[in-house]
Design a protein around this motif. Structure first.
Motif, PDB file in Angstrom:
ATOM      1  N   THR A 170       0.836  -1.210   0.000  1.00  0.00           N
ATOM      2  CA  THR A 170       0.000   0.000   0.000  1.00  0.00           C
ATOM      3  C   THR A 170       0.873   1.263   0.000  1.00  0.00           C
ATOM      4  OG1 THR A 170      -0.136  -0.212   2.385  1.00  0.00           O
ATOM      5  CG2 THR A 170      -2.000  -1.060   1.130  1.00  0.00           C
ATOM      6  N   SER A 171       2.199   1.088  -0.107  1.00  0.00           N
ATOM      7  CA  SER A 171       3.090   2.264  -0.134  1.00  0.00           C
ATOM      8  C   SER A 171       2.753   3.153  -1.318  1.00  0.00           C
ATOM      9  CB  SER A 171       4.553   1.836  -0.297  1.00  0.00           C
ATOM     10  OG  SER A 171       4.865   0.841   0.624  1.00  0.00           O
ATOM     11  N   PRO A 172       2.865   4.489  -1.118  1.00  0.00           N
ATOM     12  CA  PRO A 172       2.632   5.414  -2.232  1.00  0.00           C
ATOM     13  C   PRO A 172       3.599   5.133  -3.390  1.00  0.00           C
ATOM     14  CG  PRO A 172       2.756   6.592  -0.147  1.00  0.00           C
ATOM     15  CD  PRO A 172       3.157   5.179   0.135  1.00  0.00           C
ATOM     16  N   ILE A 173       3.091   5.304  -4.594  1.00  0.00           N
ATOM     17  CA  ILE A 173       3.853   4.924  -5.793  1.00  0.00           C
ATOM     18  C   ILE A 173       5.149   5.735  -5.948  1.00  0.00           C
ATOM     19  CG2 ILE A 173       2.637   6.466  -7.408  1.00  0.00           C
ATOM     20  CD1 ILE A 173       3.588   2.831  -8.171  1.00  0.00           C
ATOM     21  N   GLU A 174       5.186   6.958  -5.351  1.00  0.00           N
ATOM     22  CA  GLU A 174       6.421   7.757  -5.546  1.00  0.00           C
ATOM     23  C   GLU A 174       7.655   7.121  -4.917  1.00  0.00           C
ATOM     24  OE1 GLU A 174       3.686  10.506  -3.071  1.00  0.00           O
ATOM     25  OE2 GLU A 174       3.505   9.012  -4.637  1.00  0.00           O
ATOM     26  N   TYR A 175       7.429   6.170  -3.940  1.00  0.00           N
ATOM     27  CA  TYR A 175       8.584   5.546  -3.295  1.00  0.00           C
ATOM     28  C   TYR A 175       9.199   4.426  -4.126  1.00  0.00           C
ATOM     29  CZ  TYR A 175       6.870   8.146   0.729  1.00  0.00           C
ATOM     30  OH  TYR A 175       6.448   9.150   1.559  1.00  0.00           O
ATOM     31  N   LEU A 176       8.575   4.074  -5.231  1.00  0.00           N
ATOM     32  CA  LEU A 176       9.141   3.002  -6.061  1.00  0.00           C
ATOM     33  C   LEU A 176      10.322   3.572  -6.832  1.00  0.00           C
ATOM     34  CD1 LEU A 176       8.782   0.075  -7.022  1.00  0.00           C
ATOM     35  CD2 LEU A 176       7.423   0.946  -8.907  1.00  0.00           C
ATOM     36  N   LYS A 177      11.401   2.806  -6.853  1.00  0.00           N
ATOM     37  CA  LYS A 177      12.618   3.285  -7.524  1.00  0.00           C
ATOM     38  C   LYS A 177      12.302   3.649  -8.984  1.00  0.00           C
ATOM     39  CE  LYS A 177      17.325   1.994  -8.451  1.00  0.00           C
ATOM     40  NZ  LYS A 177      18.133   0.924  -8.937  1.00  0.00           N
ATOM     41  N   GLY A 178      12.748   4.832  -9.401  1.00  0.00           N
ATOM     42  CA  GLY A 178      12.513   5.226 -10.795  1.00  0.00           C
ATOM     43  C   GLY A 178      11.198   5.973 -11.002  1.00  0.00           C
ATOM     44  N   VAL A 179      10.427   6.212  -9.909  1.00  0.00           N
ATOM     45  CA  VAL A 179       9.182   6.980 -10.089  1.00  0.00           C
ATOM     46  C   VAL A 179       9.365   8.428  -9.638  1.00  0.00           C
ATOM     47  CG1 VAL A 179       6.730   7.167  -9.523  1.00  0.00           C
ATOM     48  CG2 VAL A 179       7.725   4.942  -9.942  1.00  0.00           C
ATOM     49  N   GLY A 180       9.475   8.638  -8.327  1.00  0.00           N
ATOM     50  CA  GLY A 180       9.664  10.011  -7.852  1.00  0.00           C
ATOM     51  C   GLY A 180       8.393  10.845  -7.947  1.00  0.00           C
ATOM     52  N   PRO A 181       8.409  12.048  -7.326  1.00  0.00           N
ATOM     53  CA  PRO A 181       7.183  12.853  -7.187  1.00  0.00           C
ATOM     54  C   PRO A 181       6.546  13.255  -8.519  1.00  0.00           C
ATOM     55  CG  PRO A 181       9.035  13.841  -5.974  1.00  0.00           C
ATOM     56  CD  PRO A 181       9.576  12.666  -6.685  1.00  0.00           C
ATOM     57  N   LYS A 182       7.368  13.623  -9.509  1.00  0.00           N
ATOM     58  CA  LYS A 182       6.792  14.169 -10.744  1.00  0.00           C
ATOM     59  C   LYS A 182       6.049  13.086 -11.543  1.00  0.00           C
ATOM     60  CE  LYS A 182       8.092  17.586 -14.155  1.00  0.00           C
ATOM     61  NZ  LYS A 182       9.183  18.304 -14.792  1.00  0.00           N
ATOM     62  N   ARG A 183       6.723  11.956 -11.707  1.00  0.00           N
ATOM     63  CA  ARG A 183       6.070  10.849 -12.436  1.00  0.00           C
ATOM     64  C   ARG A 183       4.879  10.312 -11.636  1.00  0.00           C
ATOM     65  NH1 ARG A 183      10.560   6.727 -14.695  1.00  0.00           N
ATOM     66  NH2 ARG A 183      11.014   7.721 -16.695  1.00  0.00           N
ATOM     67  N   ALA A 184       5.006  10.307 -10.303  1.00  0.00           N
ATOM     68  CA  ALA A 184       3.916   9.802  -9.459  1.00  0.00           C
ATOM     69  C   ALA A 184       2.650  10.624  -9.699  1.00  0.00           C
ATOM     70  CB  ALA A 184       4.317   9.867  -7.993  1.00  0.00           C
ATOM     71  N   GLU A 185       2.808  11.955  -9.774  1.00  0.00           N
ATOM     72  CA  GLU A 185       1.662  12.832 -10.033  1.00  0.00           C
ATOM     73  C   GLU A 185       0.948  12.399 -11.315  1.00  0.00           C
ATOM     74  OE1 GLU A 185      -0.373  15.293  -8.671  1.00  0.00           O
ATOM     75  OE2 GLU A 185       0.790  14.339  -7.095  1.00  0.00           O
ATOM     76  N   LEU A 186       1.772  12.146 -12.360  1.00  0.00           N
ATOM     77  CA  LEU A 186       1.206  11.763 -13.665  1.00  0.00           C
ATOM     78  C   LEU A 186       0.502  10.409 -13.589  1.00  0.00           C
ATOM     79  CD1 LEU A 186       3.983  12.920 -16.114  1.00  0.00           C
ATOM     80  CD2 LEU A 186       1.607  13.653 -16.144  1.00  0.00           C
ATOM     81  N   ASN A 246      -1.510   0.164 -21.785  1.00  0.00           N
ATOM     82  CA  ASN A 246      -2.025   1.444 -22.272  1.00  0.00           C
ATOM     83  C   ASN A 246      -1.280   2.575 -21.586  1.00  0.00           C
ATOM     84  OD1 ASN A 246      -4.058   1.105 -24.199  1.00  0.00           O
ATOM     85  ND2 ASN A 246      -5.424   0.270 -22.639  1.00  0.00           N
ATOM     86  N   SER A 247      -0.889   3.579 -22.373  1.00  0.00           N
ATOM     87  CA  SER A 247      -0.230   4.739 -21.791  1.00  0.00           C
ATOM     88  C   SER A 247      -0.896   5.971 -22.385  1.00  0.00           C
ATOM     89  CB  SER A 247       1.256   4.697 -22.126  1.00  0.00           C
ATOM     90  OG  SER A 247       1.889   5.825 -21.548  1.00  0.00           O
ATOM     91  N   THR A 248      -0.430   7.178 -22.026  1.00  0.00           N
ATOM     92  CA  THR A 248      -1.033   8.383 -22.605  1.00  0.00           C
ATOM     93  C   THR A 248       0.090   9.288 -23.099  1.00  0.00           C
ATOM     94  OG1 THR A 248      -0.911   9.647 -20.550  1.00  0.00           O
ATOM     95  CG2 THR A 248      -2.875   8.299 -20.866  1.00  0.00           C
ATOM     96  N   GLU A 249      -0.257  10.304 -23.883  1.00  0.00           N
ATOM     97  CA  GLU A 249       0.772  11.208 -24.427  1.00  0.00           C
ATOM     98  C   GLU A 249       1.593  11.839 -23.305  1.00  0.00           C
ATOM     99  OE1 GLU A 249       2.039  11.541 -27.273  1.00  0.00           O
ATOM    100  OE2 GLU A 249       0.579  10.226 -28.232  1.00  0.00           O
ATOM    101  N   LYS A 250       0.899  12.283 -22.229  1.00  0.00           N
ATOM    102  CA  LYS A 250       1.620  12.956 -21.127  1.00  0.00           C
ATOM    103  C   LYS A 250       2.622  12.010 -20.481  1.00  0.00           C
ATOM    104  CE  LYS A 250      -1.636  16.530 -19.770  1.00  0.00           C
ATOM    105  NZ  LYS A 250      -2.758  16.851 -18.889  1.00  0.00           N
ATOM    106  N   LEU A 251       2.197  10.737 -20.314  1.00  0.00           N
ATOM    107  CA  LEU A 251       3.098   9.772 -19.680  1.00  0.00           C
ATOM    108  C   LEU A 251       4.294   9.476 -20.591  1.00  0.00           C
ATOM    109  CD1 LEU A 251       0.508   7.290 -18.159  1.00  0.00           C
ATOM    110  CD2 LEU A 251       2.119   8.664 -16.867  1.00  0.00           C
ATOM    111  N   LYS A 252       4.006   9.402 -21.892  1.00  0.00           N
ATOM    112  CA  LYS A 252       5.087   9.067 -22.832  1.00  0.00           C
ATOM    113  C   LYS A 252       6.187  10.127 -22.797  1.00  0.00           C
ATOM    114  CE  LYS A 252       2.298   6.226 -25.898  1.00  0.00           C
ATOM    115  NZ  LYS A 252       1.410   6.227 -27.053  1.00  0.00           N
ATOM    116  N   LYS A 253       5.786  11.399 -22.576  1.00  0.00           N
ATOM    117  CA  LYS A 253       6.780  12.476 -22.499  1.00  0.00           C
ATOM    118  C   LYS A 253       7.754  12.235 -21.354  1.00  0.00           C
ATOM    119  CE  LYS A 253       4.607  16.619 -24.346  1.00  0.00           C
ATOM    120  NZ  LYS A 253       3.913  17.863 -23.993  1.00  0.00           N
ATOM    121  N   HIS A 254       7.276  11.561 -20.303  1.00  0.00           N
ATOM    122  CA  HIS A 254       8.142  11.292 -19.158  1.00  0.00           C
ATOM    123  C   HIS A 254       8.626   9.838 -19.160  1.00  0.00           C
ATOM    124  CE1 HIS A 254       6.251  15.058 -17.986  1.00  0.00           C
ATOM    125  NE2 HIS A 254       7.268  15.229 -17.170  1.00  0.00           N
ATOM    126  N   PHE A 255       8.748   9.278 -20.352  1.00  0.00           N
ATOM    127  CA  PHE A 255       9.286   7.916 -20.555  1.00  0.00           C
ATOM    128  C   PHE A 255       8.470   6.847 -19.860  1.00  0.00           C
ATOM    129  CE2 PHE A 255      12.742  11.008 -20.600  1.00  0.00           C
ATOM    130  CZ  PHE A 255      12.980  10.987 -21.960  1.00  0.00           C
TER     131      PHE A 255
END
Length: 701
Positions: free
Chosen positions: A7-23, A155-164
């Protein structure tokens, strides 16, 4: 479902971080590790299969091509800027096009280097291109997770693709969570159920849905996840039903008195069909048990649900209770009121109507009469739900067209009495069995499956644009016989402006073909005020106009027995159940009625199948099954907003057997262990306790 680390927040997963987590939260609703694990691939591709450029075909879904970048250019100005690169192999050249992330592409895609490009091939002017391809350097690193012949695509979205975070990026995150935390995944189904249906464990299912070892392992994972998903929906529904019968008493309607008998013997305009008799009997049995009735009556268009509703309401009156009937729109409420008033005289029972346009003065009188018990049957719209409306003793509520009323609104009605009233829901949209089990699994379902005697089936014809003059000729013949005609145009939010233009053009053409003073035309569309709509409808109902040109506002309910022709323009743009509903607006009198489906000359395969189905059958239940297969459950009968059907894995059209297994299992469990107190049902009990925190059982259906 999972505890601890998952149940940990997704931002704590290695390679995610706050910005990608928001997306991830905004775009895909992924807030934690377990949300990510529940974000399943939508298909799998064979990453060992490479295409040569001369083998490409625009019909192929996703392909991989190996080639060398031989050219790269920045083209266009401002927002039309794009990078076009040429990828070449020994058989030809394909263009790779990027409209976004240009800086990254410019710095990282090198001329002369060999890449694997992955994406959907398109062809334009004889040249193949892939826009926004995924690129990998060739040869591939050997660290890829899972089976190369079954690589997941997300499935991904354009915004997500911009952030790899394209499909590849999401796959990497999945691999990481699974590698580090798969052992945390807890079992959710009791062992005896998994054993009975030979289901793999939850852990194995999660692993093999993302990274299947073999095709067989993938099948097993899918079956397990589908079963679980349908199982828990049914568990909630049947538990609600169970709790209601344990917790709530219902008013007993012990006697069939004068009102029902007099109406049945003296006022009924025609013999009841066997199906109507059967449903009335089911309602009669329900209301004697001393438990609150929750019944869904579904019947095809014109199968005589109103009579069933009226007889149920008279039964309540006979037992000293009041009844109310709710409709989703004012036009419909007025229509119900008029058809009830036509069936019974005023001195027999007192019927009143309350809608948004009832004046303040009338309201005050109505409220008083309701509380004194002078009104026997009240018909109305959402206005009935207002807190001011108080009954003396409300015994039964009939709700027309279920899905237009929210759960909360129904619950308000239900609080209008000390003992909750019996609930009878009527829907004119036949619902496929599987969908009824899922959407209304906590209601008992009755079906009226025969039409009143003497009703002639509607004749349906499909004409193309080129045969329009035939249609006009046919309309003129029918009008000459004194009949009236509906002409319906689609009006859809996405293409509203264009649709209104079609409508304008259609009206112009009608006026030219059917000139004044010989012909009068009514026009009704959503952009008009309510009073204008009412006025135009009224003129048509009274026979002052012969043709009613409308957008889909007439889909539910308008009753004009003299209208014998329904012309549906652009019919390929309507769903099947909508077409069937519209067709049901004619055929209400004794005359032969017709439905003409007009369509463009080019039809998709599905469009063609829909129109063929309409021509072939008048049976709403058959049509709804085909509709479910064509469209999936999401669009059917407004279920999307109900939230019950956020199905990630299961497909109600294809997984009927699994649904039946799940439902039967739960019925058996509740028979043996109604309160889920046996140790083997501990998991199920804790699931319901978690779900029901903050939800009280008084939310009906």
């Amino acid at each position: 479902m999972y505890t601890g680390i998952l149940t940990s927040p997704i931002e704590y997963l290695k390679g995610v971080g706050p910005k990608r987590a928001e997306l991830l939260k905004k775009e895909l609703g992924i807030f934690s590790y377990d949300h990510l694990l529940n974000y399943y691939p939508f298909r799998y591709i064979d990453r060992t299969r490479f295409y040569k450029i001369n083998e490409l075909d625009p019909e192929l879904p996703l392909v991989q091509v190996i080639g060398r970048i031989t050219d790269k250019q920045l083209i266009g100005e401002k927002h039309k800027k794009r990078i076009v690169a040429k990828l070449t192999d020994e058989t030809g050249t394909i263009e790779l096009v990027w409209f976004q992330s240009l800086k990254w592409v410019d710095e990282n895609v090198m001329r002369g280097k060999v890449y694997i490009a992955f994406g959907k091939p398109n062809v334009f002017n004889g040249t193949y291109s892939i826009s926004h391809p995924e690129l990998e350097s060739y040869p591939r690193p050997t660290t890829i997770t899972g089976n190369l012949t079954l690589q997941p695509i997300y499935n991904s979205t354009e915004k997500l693709k911009k952030h790899f975070l394209d499909s590849k990026g999401i796959q990497k995150l999945q691999a990481l969570v699974i590698q580090q935390h798969l052992r945390e995944v807890k079992e959710t189904l009791p062992n005896y159920i998994s054993d009975k249906y030979k289901l793999v464990s939850k852990r194995e299912a999660i692993l093999n849905i993302h990274f299947p070892a073999t095709a067989r392992a993938l099948q097993d994972a899918e079956r397990r996840l589908k079963f679980e998903e349908l199982f828990f929906i049914q568990l909630q529904l049947l538990n609600t039903k169970q709790q209601r019968s344990l917790k709530y008493r219902g008013i007993r309607f012990d006697k069939v008195g004068d009102k029902v008998n007099t109406f049945y013997r003296e006022m009924l305009p025609f013999e009841l069909t066997n199906a109507q008799k059967r449903v009335i009997k089911e309602i009669r049995v329900d209301t004697q048990r001393g438990v609150q009735m929750n019944r869904l009556v579904q019947g095809d268009v014109g199968s005589g649900k109103t009579i069933v509703a009226l007889m149920s309401m008279l039964l309540a009156n006979d037992n000293g209770c009041q009844a109310c009937m709710m409709a989703p729109t004012e036009i419909l409420a007025r229509q119900h009121y008029e058809s009830l008033a036509a069936l019974i005289q005023d001195d027999f029972v007192k019927v009143a109507i309350l809608t948004g346009s009832t004046t303040k003065k009338q309201r005050t009188v109505l409220h008083q009469q309701l509380e004194d018990g002078e009104i026997d049957i009240l018909v109305g719209t959402h206005a009935l739900i207002e807190d001011k409306v108080q009954f003396k003793n409300l015994g039964i509520v009939v709700i027309d067209e279920q899905h237009r009323f929210g759960v909360e609104q129904r619950a308000k009605l239900w609080r209008k009495n000390v003992i909750p009233p019996h609930i009878l829901v009527m829907t004119a949209t036949p619902i496929p069995r599987t969908l009824a089990m899922t959407l209304y699994g906590d209601l008992d379902v009755s079906v009226i499956d025969e039409l009143p005697a003497g009703r002639r089936p509607i004749e349906t014809h499909h004409l193309y644009e080129g045969q329009r003059l035939r249609m006009f000729g046919f309309m003129k013949e029918e009008i000459k016989k004194g009949r009236q005609v509906y002409v319906v145009y689609p009006l859809i939010k996405e293409s509203e402006k264009l649709d209104l233009l079609y409508l304008e053009a259609g009206i112009e053409q009608m006026r030219y073909q059917f000139p004044l003073p010989d012909y009068q035309i009514s026009v009704v569309h959503g952009k008009m005020t309510n009073s204008d709509k009412q006025y135009e409808m009224q003129r048509f109902v009274e026979g002052k106009t012969q043709i009613m040109v409308a957008t889909t506002v007439i889909e539910v309910g308008v009753n004009v027995p003299n209208a014998s022709v329904m012309v549906i323009e652009n019919s390929e743009r309507f769903g099947l159940s909508q077409l069937h509903q519209l067709r049901g607006r004619v055929g209400r009198g004794a005359e032969q009625s017709f439905c003409i489906l007009m369509s463009g000359n080019k039809l998709t395969r599905e469009g063609k199948l829909r129109l063929e189905t309409m021509v072939k059958t008048n049976n709403g239940f058959e049509i709804s099954e085909i509709d479910l297969q064509l469209r999936g459950p999401g669009d059917l009968s407004g279920t999307q907003q109900s939230g019950v059907l956020d199905l990630k894995m299961a497909n109600l059209a294809k997984d009927q057997i699994i649904l039946q297994e799940a439902r039967n299992t739960i019925i058996a469990i509740f028979e043996e262990d109604p309160l889920l107190e046996l140790p083997q049902n501990h998991l199920l009990k804790s699931f319901l306790e978690k779900k029901n925190q903050g939800i009280s059982f008084d939310k009906i259906s």
